[in-house]
Design a protein around this motif. Sequence first.
Motif, PDB file in Angstrom:
ATOM      1  N   THR A  56       0.780  -1.241   0.003  1.00 15.01           N
ATOM      2  CA  THR A  56       0.013  -0.031  -0.064  1.00 15.01           C
ATOM      3  C   THR A  56       0.926   1.166   0.055  1.00 15.01           C
ATOM      4  N   PHE A  57       0.299   2.114  -0.441  1.00 15.72           N
ATOM      5  CA  PHE A  57       1.023   3.521  -0.606  1.00 15.72           C
ATOM      6  C   PHE A  57       0.401   4.813  -0.043  1.00 15.72           C
ATOM      7  N   ASP A  58       1.051   5.663   0.562  1.00 16.57           N
ATOM      8  CA  ASP A  58       0.499   7.169   1.031  1.00 16.57           C
ATOM      9  C   ASP A  58       0.253   7.890  -0.166  1.00 16.57           C
ATOM     10  N   LYS A  59       1.129   7.827  -0.846  1.00 14.07           N
ATOM     11  CA  LYS A  59       1.208   8.526  -2.267  1.00 14.07           C
ATOM     12  C   LYS A  59       1.059   7.597  -3.482  1.00 14.07           C
ATOM     13  N   PRO A  60       0.075   7.784  -4.514  1.00 18.98           N
ATOM     14  CA  PRO A  60      -0.014   7.008  -5.628  1.00 18.98           C
ATOM     15  C   PRO A  60       1.262   6.838  -6.295  1.00 18.98           C
ATOM     16  N   VAL A  61       1.485   5.701  -6.831  1.00 15.26           N
ATOM     17  CA  VAL A  61       2.617   5.124  -7.827  1.00 15.26           C
ATOM     18  C   VAL A  61       2.196   5.575  -9.101  1.00 15.26           C
ATOM     19  N   LYS A  62       3.239   5.860  -9.989  1.00 16.40           N
ATOM     20  CA  LYS A  62       3.064   6.198 -11.394  1.00 16.40           C
ATOM     21  C   LYS A  62       4.347   5.337 -11.985  1.00 16.40           C
ATOM     22  N   ILE A  63       3.768   4.269 -12.981  1.00 18.56           N
ATOM     23  CA  ILE A  63       4.369   3.231 -13.466  1.00 18.56           C
ATOM     24  C   ILE A  63       4.412   3.217 -14.902  1.00 18.56           C
ATOM     25  N   LEU A  64       5.648   3.365 -15.582  1.00 17.76           N
ATOM     26  CA  LEU A  64       5.527   3.029 -17.192  1.00 17.76           C
ATOM     27  C   LEU A  64       5.589   1.700 -17.411  1.00 17.76           C
ATOM     28  N   ILE A  65       4.773   1.192 -18.224  1.00 17.27           N
ATOM     29  CA  ILE A  65       4.922  -0.094 -18.738  1.00 17.27           C
ATOM     30  C   ILE A  65       5.445  -0.344 -20.292  1.00 17.27           C
ATOM     31  N   VAL A  66       6.604  -0.828 -20.335  1.00 20.35           N
ATOM     32  CA  VAL A  66       7.130  -0.849 -21.627  1.00 20.35           C
ATOM     33  C   VAL A  66       7.056  -2.128 -22.262  1.00 20.35           C
ATOM     34  N   VAL A  67       6.448  -2.438 -23.465  1.00 22.91           N
ATOM     35  CA  VAL A  67       6.080  -3.686 -23.835  1.00 22.91           C
ATOM     36  C   VAL A  67       6.721  -3.664 -25.388  1.00 22.91           C
ATOM     37  N   ALA A  68       6.828  -4.985 -25.669  1.00 21.76           N
ATOM     38  CA  ALA A  68       7.502  -5.289 -26.986  1.00 21.76           C
ATOM     39  C   ALA A  68       6.341  -6.417 -27.825  1.00 21.76           C
ATOM     40  N   PRO A  69       5.251  -5.772 -28.580  1.00 21.35           N
ATOM     41  CA  PRO A  69       4.184  -6.544 -28.905  1.00 21.35           C
ATOM     42  C   PRO A  69       4.571  -7.294 -30.189  1.00 21.35           C
ATOM     43  N   TYR A  70       5.619  -8.031 -30.033  1.00 20.83           N
ATOM     44  CA  TYR A  70       5.996  -8.852 -31.464  1.00 20.83           C
ATOM     45  C   TYR A  70       5.116  -9.945 -31.645  1.00 20.83           C
ATOM     46  N   TYR A  71       4.853 -10.621 -30.427  1.00 16.48           N
ATOM     47  CA  TYR A  71       3.449 -11.373 -30.488  1.00 16.48           C
ATOM     48  C   TYR A  71       2.296 -10.781 -29.664  1.00 16.48           C
TER      49      TYR A  71
END
Length: 175
Positions: free
Chosen positions: A14-29
Motif C-alpha cells: 500500500t502507498f501513502d502517495k500513488p505510484v506512477k508506472i511506465l509499462i514498456v511492452v514489445a508487442p512482437y506476439y
Amino acid sequence: MAANEQHYTLERPTFDKPVKILIVVAPYYKDIADNLLAGARAEIEAACGTHETVEVPGALEIPTAIGMAGRLANYDGYVALGCVIRGETTHYDTVCNDSSRGITLLGLSGHCIGNGILTVENREQAEVRAEPDGQNKGGGAAAAALHLIALARNWGGSKRGVGFMPTEDDSYRIA
C-alpha cells in the motif's frame, strides 16, 4: 510440472502517495503482449497506481526505453513486458540474455523494474504464462515493480536523478 506448484505471493503493498508506472511492452506476439498488459494494468490499478504504456520493436529495446525514461521522465517504477520464443538459431539466447542483463543493470542502478519478458520454448508455454486468469506473469511483473517501489520509499524516499528533474508543477530543476 512447475505449473502445478504452489508459490508464496507477497501481500500487495500500500502507498501513502500513488505510484506512477511506465509499462514498456514489445508487442512482437501481439496476443501474448495484450494478455501480459491486461494483467499488469489490473495489478497496478488494484494498488491505486497510475500507468502509461509505450511500445518498442522488440525485447532488446525494452531496457533502452526504460533507461531513457529514467533519465528524461518522472516514473516511480517500470514494468517490462514481452515474449521471446525459441527458434532455430542462437538469436533466442542473445535476446533473452541481453534484455535480462540490461534490465538487471538498470535495477542495480536504482530503477524499480518488474521483469515480465517471457522466455519460452514454444507458443503454448507463452500463452499459459501470459493469461491474466492463469499464471498472470504480467500481473506478477507489475507486483514486483510495486514491491520495489515500496522498498525504495521505505528506505529513502524520492529518487535522485542526474541532470534535470521534473518538479510537482512540471517545471524543471537541476538535480
